[in-house]
Design an enzyme around this catalytic site. Structure first.
Site, PDB file in Angstrom:
ATOM      1  N   ASP A 280      86.773  19.724  29.189  1.00 41.57           N
ATOM      2  CA  ASP A 280      87.409  18.437  29.472  1.00 41.57           C
ATOM      3  C   ASP A 280      88.908  18.713  29.615  1.00 41.57           C
ATOM      4  O   ASP A 280      89.383  19.817  29.309  1.00 41.57           O
ATOM      5  CB  ASP A 280      87.152  17.470  28.301  1.00 41.57           C
ATOM      6  CG  ASP A 280      87.834  16.119  28.488  1.00 41.57           C
ATOM      7  OD1 ASP A 280      87.777  15.573  29.607  1.00 41.57           O
ATOM      8  OD2 ASP A 280      88.449  15.606  27.522  1.00 41.57           O
ATOM      9  N   SER A 281      89.634  17.692  30.046  1.00 46.25           N
ATOM     10  CA  SER A 281      91.088  17.826  30.134  1.00 46.25           C
ATOM     11  C   SER A 281      91.722  17.905  28.744  1.00 46.25           C
ATOM     12  O   SER A 281      92.883  18.289  28.620  1.00 46.25           O
ATOM     13  CB  SER A 281      91.657  16.624  30.882  1.00 46.25           C
ATOM     14  OG  SER A 281      91.254  15.433  30.240  1.00 46.25           O
TER      15      SER A 281
ATOM     16  N   GLU B 212      94.793  11.394  22.565  1.00 42.58           N
ATOM     17  CA  GLU B 212      95.190  12.795  22.339  1.00 42.58           C
ATOM     18  C   GLU B 212      96.112  12.909  21.130  1.00 42.58           C
ATOM     19  O   GLU B 212      96.129  13.919  20.449  1.00 42.58           O
ATOM     20  CB  GLU B 212      95.895  13.366  23.573  1.00 42.58           C
ATOM     21  CG  GLU B 212      94.972  13.768  24.697  1.00 42.58           C
ATOM     22  CD  GLU B 212      94.097  14.990  24.401  1.00 42.58           C
ATOM     23  OE1 GLU B 212      94.593  15.979  23.856  1.00 42.58           O
ATOM     24  OE2 GLU B 212      92.909  14.937  24.750  1.00 42.58           O
TER      25      GLU B 212
ATOM     26  N   CYS C 193      85.133   7.254  30.391  1.00 40.98           N
ATOM     27  CA  CYS C 193      86.007   8.396  30.134  1.00 40.98           C
ATOM     28  C   CYS C 193      85.589   8.939  28.773  1.00 40.98           C
ATOM     29  O   CYS C 193      85.400   8.156  27.830  1.00 40.98           O
ATOM     30  CB  CYS C 193      87.460   7.932  30.115  1.00 40.98           C
ATOM     31  SG  CYS C 193      88.610   9.170  29.453  1.00 40.98           S
TER      32      CYS C 193
ATOM     33  N   HIS D 274      87.113  10.352  26.507  1.00 39.31           N
ATOM     34  CA  HIS D 274      88.023  10.109  25.389  1.00 39.31           C
ATOM     35  C   HIS D 274      87.688   8.797  24.652  1.00 39.31           C
ATOM     36  O   HIS D 274      87.968   8.662  23.462  1.00 39.31           O
ATOM     37  CB  HIS D 274      89.469  10.007  25.892  1.00 39.31           C
ATOM     38  CG  HIS D 274      90.128  11.328  26.119  1.00 39.31           C
ATOM     39  ND1 HIS D 274      89.810  12.135  27.184  1.00 39.31           N
ATOM     40  CD2 HIS D 274      91.079  11.987  25.416  1.00 39.31           C
ATOM     41  CE1 HIS D 274      90.562  13.238  27.119  1.00 39.31           C
ATOM     42  NE2 HIS D 274      91.337  13.160  26.061  1.00 39.31           N
TER      43      HIS D 274
ATOM     44  N   CYS E  66      83.818  15.458  31.456  1.00 38.47           N
ATOM     45  CA  CYS E  66      84.983  14.705  31.919  1.00 38.47           C
ATOM     46  C   CYS E  66      84.590  13.978  33.201  1.00 38.47           C
ATOM     47  O   CYS E  66      84.238  14.633  34.192  1.00 38.47           O
ATOM     48  CB  CYS E  66      86.121  15.692  32.182  1.00 38.47           C
ATOM     49  SG  CYS E  66      87.625  14.932  32.800  1.00 38.47           S
TER      50      CYS E  66
HETATM   51  N1  DGL Z   1      88.265  12.642  29.443  1.00 36.93           N
HETATM   52  C1  DGL Z   1      88.473  12.452  30.830  1.00 36.93           C
HETATM   53  C2  DGL Z   1      87.362  11.654  31.485  1.00 36.93           C
HETATM   54  O1  DGL Z   1      86.244  11.612  31.017  1.00 36.93           O
HETATM   55  C3  DGL Z   1      89.785  11.923  31.323  1.00 36.93           C
HETATM   56  C4  DGL Z   1      91.060  12.170  30.633  1.00 36.93           C
HETATM   57  C5  DGL Z   1      92.232  12.458  31.553  1.00 36.93           C
HETATM   58  O2  DGL Z   1      92.760  11.573  32.232  1.00 36.93           O
HETATM   59  O3  DGL Z   1      92.603  13.612  31.561  1.00 36.93           O
HETATM   60  O4  DGL Z   1      87.556  11.062  32.511  1.00 36.93           O
END
Ligand code: DGL
Length: 270
Positions: free
Chosen positions: A15-16, A157, A189, A191, A78
């Site tokens: 993931d990011s 984060e 998302c 997160h 992600c």
């Molecule tokens: N966790 C990422 C997702 O599922 C996005 C987070 C980001 O913008 O980097 O889309």
């Protein structure tokens, strides 16, 4: 990955940032014998505001890194990366099983009774062709209210899962949707499951909240089963990597796994 993957090889997940850990949680619960290698690109987060080309490049770098660690399969944990990068990665590594993610618009459309669904996702996901296709296929008969949740990924984060600022931000996003009759929220998302308790508090008990992580874990299980790659026993340690030191990786791993069964490391990609 070498041509012949083994069932005892690990599964790579990326993931990011820390968001993909919500998917790790679901995988550990469904497939506790699988060894995992996680990569969070915390040095380059957020992806939600980056171009599709940049996201493809980053995703390919991370996939190469995970395959160099001997991974037998990859989970793109992600939504934002899956949209531009999933078919690219599959074309680059056709022999590797690669699982991707997308906002759960179909389950959302099935769950709503008011015919109004709120999709919380990043700008990149909401602007993607993949998302447009989902809307045409599964949501033409309902009303979908979307929000790119500007600033939410950054707060998560920073481990602001319960801060007054995070609550105020979520309220400003969700209140108008709730007043409009939304009875189902799609967490688009990875997160956002970290703030699910807050989302639940704002939305109340009567509203459905869809976290796709368990479905992604089941999809991984199917892919591994089809290829006889289900691990018979957990061997070796899980490994968690981040491209910038990120204390939450340790906190998360310690909460989910037994001491001594994982390592946490910092690793820069270039
Ligand atoms: N966790 C990422 C997702 O599922 C996005 C987070 C980001 O913008 O980097 O889309």
């Amino acid at each position: 990955m070498s041509a012949a993957a083994n069932a005892s090889d690990p599964v790579g997940i990326f993931d990011s940032g820390i968001g993909g850990l919500s998917v790790v949680d679901a995988i550990v619960h469904l497939l506790p014998k699988e060894r995992l290698v996680y990569f969070g690109d915390t040095a380059r987060i957020p992806y939600g505001t980056k171009s599709p080309d940049t996201i493809r490049e980053y995703s390919a770098q991370i996939t190469r890194f995970l395959l160099d660690q001997g991974c037998k399969a990859i989970v793109v944990a992600c939504n934002t990366a899956s949209a531009p990068a999933l078919s690219y990665l599959r074309a680059q590594w056709p022999e590797v099983p690669i699982v991707g993610m997308e906002p759960a618009v179909k389950p959302g459309a099935q769950a709503t009774k008011t015919g109004k669904v709120g999709v919380l996702a990043t700008r990149g996901t909401l602007q993607s062709e993949r998302y447009a296709t989902l809307m045409t296929r599964f949501a033409s008969h309902i009303q979908v209210l979307e929000d790119p949740c500007i600033g939410l990924v950054e707060r998560i984060e920073q481990e602001q899962f319960e801060s007054p600022e995070t609550e105020a931000l979520l309220r400003s996003i969700m209140q108008p949707m709730l007043e409009n009759g939304v009875d189902t929220f799609v967490l688009g998302c990875t997160h956002y499951p970290f703030v699910e308790p807050l989302i639940r508090r704002i939305a109340g008990d009567q509203v459905a909240i869809i976290n796709p992580a368990p479905a992604v874990a089941r999809q991984l299980e199917r892919m591994l089963q089809e290829r006889n790659l289900i691990s018979p026993a957990l061997e070796g340690k899980h490994a968690f990597y981040a491209s910038k030191p990120t204390p939450f990786l340790e906190t998360f791993a310690a909460g989910l796994l037994s001491p001594g069964t994982y390592t946490v490391q910092y690793h820069t990609l270039s």
